[in-house]
Write a protein that holds these residues in place. Structure first.
Motif, short mmCIF file in Angstrom:
data_model
loop_
_atom_site.label_atom_id
_atom_site.label_comp_id
_atom_site.label_asym_id
_atom_site.label_seq_id
_atom_site.Cartn_x
_atom_site.Cartn_y
_atom_site.Cartn_z
N VAL A 155 0.85 -1.19 0.00
CA VAL A 155 0.00 0.00 0.00
C VAL A 155 0.89 1.24 0.00
O VAL A 155 0.66 2.18 -0.77
N LYS A 156 1.92 1.24 0.85
CA LYS A 156 2.85 2.38 0.89
C LYS A 156 3.59 2.52 -0.43
O LYS A 156 3.80 3.64 -0.90
N VAL A 157 3.99 1.42 -1.01
CA VAL A 157 4.69 1.47 -2.30
C VAL A 157 3.76 2.09 -3.35
O VAL A 157 4.20 2.94 -4.14
N TYR A 158 2.52 1.69 -3.35
CA TYR A 158 1.56 2.25 -4.32
C TYR A 158 1.44 3.75 -4.14
O TYR A 158 1.42 4.51 -5.11
N GLU A 159 1.34 4.19 -2.87
CA GLU A 159 1.20 5.62 -2.59
C GLU A 159 2.46 6.40 -2.95
O GLU A 159 2.38 7.56 -3.33
N ARG A 160 3.63 5.77 -2.82
CA ARG A 160 4.89 6.48 -3.00
C ARG A 160 5.70 5.98 -4.20
O ARG A 160 6.90 6.17 -4.25
N LEU A 161 5.04 5.40 -5.15
CA LEU A 161 5.72 4.82 -6.29
C LEU A 161 6.54 5.86 -7.05
O LEU A 161 7.64 5.58 -7.51
N TYR A 162 6.04 7.07 -7.11
CA TYR A 162 6.75 8.13 -7.83
C TYR A 162 7.90 8.73 -7.01
O TYR A 162 8.69 9.50 -7.54
N SER A 163 8.00 8.39 -5.75
CA SER A 163 9.06 8.97 -4.91
C SER A 163 10.33 8.13 -4.89
O SER A 163 11.31 8.55 -4.28
N PHE A 164 10.33 6.98 -5.54
CA PHE A 164 11.53 6.14 -5.58
C PHE A 164 12.63 6.88 -6.32
O PHE A 164 12.47 7.28 -7.47
N ARG A 165 13.77 7.10 -5.64
CA ARG A 165 14.85 7.91 -6.20
C ARG A 165 15.93 7.08 -6.88
O ARG A 165 16.80 7.61 -7.54
N GLY A 166 15.94 5.78 -6.69
CA GLY A 166 16.93 4.95 -7.34
C GLY A 166 18.28 4.94 -6.65
O GLY A 166 19.27 4.52 -7.23
N GLU A 167 18.34 5.40 -5.39
CA GLU A 167 19.61 5.40 -4.65
C GLU A 167 20.00 3.99 -4.20
O GLU A 167 21.14 3.74 -3.87
N ALA A 168 19.05 3.11 -4.16
CA ALA A 168 19.28 1.70 -3.78
C ALA A 168 18.47 0.85 -4.76
O ALA A 168 17.68 1.37 -5.55
#
Length: 183
Positions: free
Chosen positions: A53-66
């Motif tokens: 659920v959190k991933v769905y809400e924040r899918l666009y916030s993934f920065r690719g640092e890991a």
């Protein structure tokens, strides 16, 4: 899966499709990590659901640092910690240690029983480790994260991760040797 996988979202790919693919690719890893931290299958189910659920809400916030896997395991760890801090959890004492059944059949009943006994014994020993040793051992051995990824996930130095991993391995070996088992 790499950062390019999540970049596809901005190219018009449906958010639901991306979430479904993440769940298929990493759902079992997230559940196993949640179970390993909580030792309760029902709670691992709930936390796994909350993670996605959190991933769905924040899918666009993934920065690719890991890596995506490290990102998901970090969210899992944070949700488990939030659960431990909750007032409800402090009032309830969890009972027992449920064991997740293996999904692949073994050739014979005798082999299956022997494998299960060894597996149960090893898991019992690993689950008896202090949380900080148990967690590092799981992330390295089961999830195959590198020292650097584990250090980022746990907000610790790489040297601390190496030290804890060494201490965890030594402690497991001693406990298994004490009981007459060697791996």
């Amino acid at each position: 899966m790499a950062f390019e996988y999540l970049k596809s979202i901005s190219e018009g790919m449906d958010k639901n499709v991306v979430l479904e693919e993440l769940m298929l690719a990493y759902g079992e890893d997230v559940w196993n990590y949640a179970f390993f931290l909580t030792r309760r299958s029902e709670l691992a189910d709930d936390i796994t659901q909350d993670v996605f659920v959190k991933v769905y809400e924040r899918l666009y916030s993934f920065r690719g640092e890991a890596s995506v896997k490290t990102w998901l395991l970090t969210i899992t760890r944070n949700l488990v910690r939030d659960h431990w801090r909750s007032a409800w959890f402090r009032r309830v004492i969890p009972f027992g240690q449920p064991v997740r059944a293996e999904s692949t059949p073994t050739p014979s009943a005798e082999t299956e029983v022997m494998n299960q006994l060894v597996t149960d014994e090893v898991w019992r020993v690993v689950l008896a480790l202090p949380n900080k040793l148990r967690e590092v051992l799981l992330l390295h051995a089961h999830h195959q994260l590198s020292y650097i990824e584990i250090a980022r996930l746990l907000s610790l130095s790489e040297g601390t991760i190496k030290s804890r991993l060494h201490r965890a391995r030594v402690k497991v070996s001693k406990l298994l040797d004490k009981e007459g088992r060697k791996l």
